[in-house]
Design a protein around this motif. Structure first.
Motif, short mmCIF file in Angstrom:
data_model
loop_
_atom_site.label_atom_id
_atom_site.label_comp_id
_atom_site.label_asym_id
_atom_site.label_seq_id
_atom_site.Cartn_x
_atom_site.Cartn_y
_atom_site.Cartn_z
N GLY A 148 -4.48 0.87 0.88
CA GLY A 148 -3.11 2.02 0.36
C GLY A 148 -2.16 1.96 1.19
N GLY A 170 -12.09 4.33 1.87
CA GLY A 170 -12.46 3.19 3.00
C GLY A 170 -11.46 3.26 4.23
N ASN A 221 -9.75 4.15 9.63
CA ASN A 221 -8.56 4.41 10.53
C ASN A 221 -9.17 5.24 11.66
N ILE A 272 0.19 10.72 -1.79
CA ILE A 272 -0.70 10.15 -0.94
C ILE A 272 -1.77 10.01 -1.65
N ASP A 274 -9.83 14.31 7.04
CA ASP A 274 -10.52 15.52 6.28
C ASP A 274 -11.64 15.13 5.51
N LEU A 290 -18.19 -1.18 13.15
CA LEU A 290 -17.40 -2.12 12.06
C LEU A 290 -16.89 -2.96 12.76
N LEU A 335 -1.27 2.67 7.67
CA LEU A 335 -0.49 1.45 8.22
C LEU A 335 1.10 1.34 7.98
N GLY A 393 6.32 9.04 4.40
CA GLY A 393 5.39 9.81 3.22
C GLY A 393 5.34 11.28 3.25
C1 LIG Z 1 2.28 11.97 4.58
C2 LIG Z 1 0.68 11.76 4.83
C3 LIG Z 1 -0.07 12.65 4.77
C4 LIG Z 1 -1.49 12.57 5.01
N1 LIG Z 1 -2.44 13.69 5.25
C5 LIG Z 1 -3.61 13.42 5.37
C6 LIG Z 1 -4.35 14.58 5.36
O1 LIG Z 1 -4.10 15.79 5.26
N2 LIG Z 1 -5.82 14.35 5.64
C7 LIG Z 1 -6.39 13.18 6.01
O2 LIG Z 1 -7.49 12.92 6.20
N3 LIG Z 1 -5.47 11.99 5.92
C8 LIG Z 1 -4.09 12.19 5.64
N4 LIG Z 1 -3.36 11.15 5.49
C9 LIG Z 1 -4.19 10.03 5.92
C10 LIG Z 1 -4.65 9.24 4.78
O3 LIG Z 1 -3.53 9.10 3.89
C11 LIG Z 1 -5.19 7.91 5.29
O4 LIG Z 1 -6.16 7.99 6.46
C12 LIG Z 1 -5.89 6.88 4.09
O5 LIG Z 1 -7.06 7.47 3.69
C13 LIG Z 1 -6.09 5.74 4.81
O6 LIG Z 1 -6.24 4.71 3.49
P1 LIG Z 1 -5.41 3.65 3.15
O7 LIG Z 1 -5.86 2.73 1.89
O8 LIG Z 1 -3.84 4.10 2.76
O9 LIG Z 1 -5.39 2.78 4.49
P2 LIG Z 1 -4.67 1.57 5.22
O10 LIG Z 1 -3.38 2.40 5.63
O11 LIG Z 1 -4.44 0.70 4.08
O12 LIG Z 1 -5.22 1.35 6.34
C14 LIG Z 1 -5.86 2.15 7.14
C15 LIG Z 1 -6.85 1.47 8.05
O13 LIG Z 1 -8.29 1.24 7.30
C16 LIG Z 1 -8.62 -0.18 7.41
N5 LIG Z 1 -9.11 -0.38 6.20
C17 LIG Z 1 -8.70 0.07 4.85
N6 LIG Z 1 -9.65 -0.16 4.09
C18 LIG Z 1 -10.62 -0.75 4.50
C19 LIG Z 1 -11.93 -1.13 4.25
N7 LIG Z 1 -12.37 -0.99 2.78
N8 LIG Z 1 -12.79 -1.55 4.97
C20 LIG Z 1 -12.62 -1.42 6.22
N9 LIG Z 1 -11.37 -1.12 6.90
C21 LIG Z 1 -10.44 -0.67 5.86
C22 LIG Z 1 -7.32 -0.89 7.53
O14 LIG Z 1 -7.46 -2.27 8.28
C23 LIG Z 1 -6.51 -0.04 8.68
O15 LIG Z 1 -7.05 -0.14 9.94
C24 LIG Z 1 -1.88 11.48 5.42
C25 LIG Z 1 -0.93 10.17 5.57
C26 LIG Z 1 0.40 10.40 4.97
C27 LIG Z 1 1.16 9.42 5.22
#
Ligand SMILES: Cc1cc2nc3c(=O)[nH]c(=O)nc-3n(C[C@@H](O)[C@@H](O)[C@H](O)COP(=O)(O)OP(=O)(O)OC[C@H]3O[C@@H](n4cnc5c(N)ncnc54)[C@H](O)[C@@H]3O)c2cc1C
Ligand code: FES
Ligand code: FES
Lengths: 288, 153
Positions: A35, A115, A120, A108, A126, A163, A39, B42
């Motif tokens: 998503g 995943g 990450n 978000i 959370d 991992l 990143l 974001g």
């Molecule tokens: C404004 C804002 C507010 C947020 N608030 C919160 C919050 O309140 N609580 C919280 O917990 N998080 C919060 N987050 C972070 C949260 O959005 C991320 O941790 C999200 O869940 C990561 O998922 P993604 O798909 O966007 O990951 P990406 O950004 O695409 O990837 C993140 C990491 O995971 C790896 N990855 C992705 N998918 C996989 C997979 N299937 N297998 C192995 N590795 C993988 C990638 O290589 C990278 O290292 C926030 C982010 C923003 C921008």
């Protein structure tokens, strides 16, 4: 500052097989991209560690849910919006709904995947405390096959986990009939939406007649370099009565067991107190 | 890299580096400057758009992930001559002052009202929780959404 945009590559594999093939020769140059909510923030801050990204966001193999009599499988590519809206999760795993709703605001949740949240490896995320409480397993897939890792054993240290660079978090598996009688989730942060947690506690328990704890499992966020299971506290509480003294002692054990990473002493002390308060609130709720 | 997608009901094709942010493609390559950049990470929602019918922050979407997608921006919602009822409500209730947050607020309101045509104040607050405004103090924005909901019914 962000690097030069044209310097970055992104490839979209047709299916999971192609993704795994590319990863099988990955000596660390390809990074998975789901998503992008972590990143893209690193990108903007000029802190990306890679130049080549494998876009797995559209892979339907990572997207669905599988439910059978025994367990539910949540695809590693499921977003928090999909998770909080799933009927079985709503009925049987309310803590996942709580943590999904606590993850940023709607825009978000629509993009962030579970995943990605796990991979990450943020100690402040959370959903990991909930996965600890529910004793979830991770199904990790590579071109060599799959393996299953219990989530409580996944994290090895700050931003280090079991991992490999050629693996994808394919799914999260949770058992459906655990005999949970009570569950609890609370995130203490600053701003309601979008805030990074100061402390987060997720707990489940099986309690006999509001009196005796048969078993209990507790996950915490932001109190150690990794999402943490409160093993000593659980160990003490198993098969104990919910007396005032036991609750008090459990609180002391928890406050000893956790290690907030913050250097500023008062900050670490504050987190310990908050964690202790959350535990007390959870244990008191077990009497009902 | 060539990327094809649907933008405000029209099929289009752009040539851009894969990691270029959707927000920059909209503003720089396509001249659609309605979506704003507040924070670029974001947090503020000024860049909110609908991607495949879901509210997202366009500053967090690389253009390569838009292949085959359907995108709706504030420009596709209404025009100056023909305002969308939500835009009309923001105008009438004083929901916009400097206007920087407004396109994002309107998109988030659109997403909310699509799912819930009769939201409570607390549901409006949750729906707009990812959108920051430095001018209005939010009360008039909530009034605007409440008013817009009446026309949605
Ligand atoms: C404004 C804002 C507010 C947020 N608030 C919160 C919050 O309140 N609580 C919280 O917990 N998080 C919060 N987050 C972070 C949260 O959005 C991320 O941790 C999200 O869940 C990561 O998922 P993604 O798909 O966007 O990951 P990406 O950004 O695409 O990837 C993140 C990491 O995971 C790896 N990855 C992705 N998918 C996989 C997979 N299937 N297998 C192995 N590795 C993988 C990638 O290589 C990278 O290292 C926030 C982010 C923003 C921008
Ligand atoms: S500019 Fe995208 S959320 Fe602030
Ligand atoms: S009207 Fe100025 S930021 Fe909202």
């Amino acid at each position: 500052m962000r690097g030069l945009t044209p310097d970055y590559e992104m490839k979209t594999p047709k299916n999971i097989k192609e993704a795994l093939q590319i990863l099988s020769t990955n000596s660390g140059e390809w990074q998975l991209f789901a998503g992008g909510t972590d990143l893209m923030v690193s990108y903007e801050a000029g802190k990306l560690t890679h130049k080549k990204f494998l876009n797995i966001n559209a892979l339907h193999e990572l997207k669905g849910f599988v439910v059978n009599d025994q367990e539910i499988l949540i695809g590693g590519g499921c977003t928090f919006t999909q998770i909080k809206n799933h009927p079985i999760i709503q009925q049987e795993f309310p803590l996942l709904v709580n943590s999904a709703e606590a993850t940023g605001a709607i825009a978000i949740q629509n993009r962030a995947t579970i995943g990605g949240n796990i991979a990450n490896m943020s100690p402040a995320a959370d959903t990991p405390p909930v996965l600890i409480a529910y004793n979830a397993d991770l199904i990790l897939l590579s071109s060599k096959g799959y393996r299953i890792v219990n989530y409580t054993q996944f994290h090895k240290g700050y931003k280090r986990a079991d991992l490999r660079a050629d693996e994808i978090i394919m799914a999260i598996k949770i058992h459906r009939h655990q005999g949970i009688s009570h569950s609890y989730y609370r995130k203490v942060g600053t701003r309601a939406a979008q805030s990074i947690s100061k402390v987060c506690l997720a707990g489940v328990a099986c309690v006999f007649r509001g009196q005796n704890i048969e078993w209990i499992q507790i996950g915490l966020g932001s109190v150690a370099p990794i999402p943490m299971q409160a093993i000593q506290t659980e160990h003490f509480l198993n098969e104990k009565d919910l007396t005032h003294e036991n609750i008090q002692q459990a609180r002391n054990i928890l406050m000893d067991e956790i290690h907030p990473i913050d250097d500023i002493r008062s900050e670490a002390k504050y987190r310990k107190t908050v964690a202790g308060n959350l535990l007390t609130e959870f244990l008191e709720s077990l009497k009902k | 890299m060539k990327i094809n997608f649907k933008l405000n009901e029209k099929n289009i094709s752009v040539d851009a580096p894969p990691m270029k942010r959707l927000l920059d493609v909209l503003r720089e390559d396509l001249g659609l400057t309605g979506s704003k950049e507040g924070c670029g990470e974001g947090e503020c929602g000024a860049c909110s758009i609908m991607l495949d019918k879901q509210l997202v922050n366009s500053c967090l979407v690389p253009i390569a992930q838009c292949e085959g997608a359907s995108i709706l921006t504030i420009e596709g919602l209404g025009t100056e001559e023909n305002l969308h009822p939500i835009q009309q409500a923001f105008l009438e209730c004083g929901g916009a002052q400097c206007g920087i947050c407004t396109p994002g607020m309107v998109m988030a309101s659109f997403d909310l009202l699509k799912k819930n045509s009769n939201p409570t104040v607390s549901q409006i607050q949750t729906g707009l929780a990812g959108n920051l405004c430095r001018c209005t103090g939010y009360v008039k924005i909530i009034d605007s959404v409440t008013k817009a909901a009446e026309t949605f019914k």
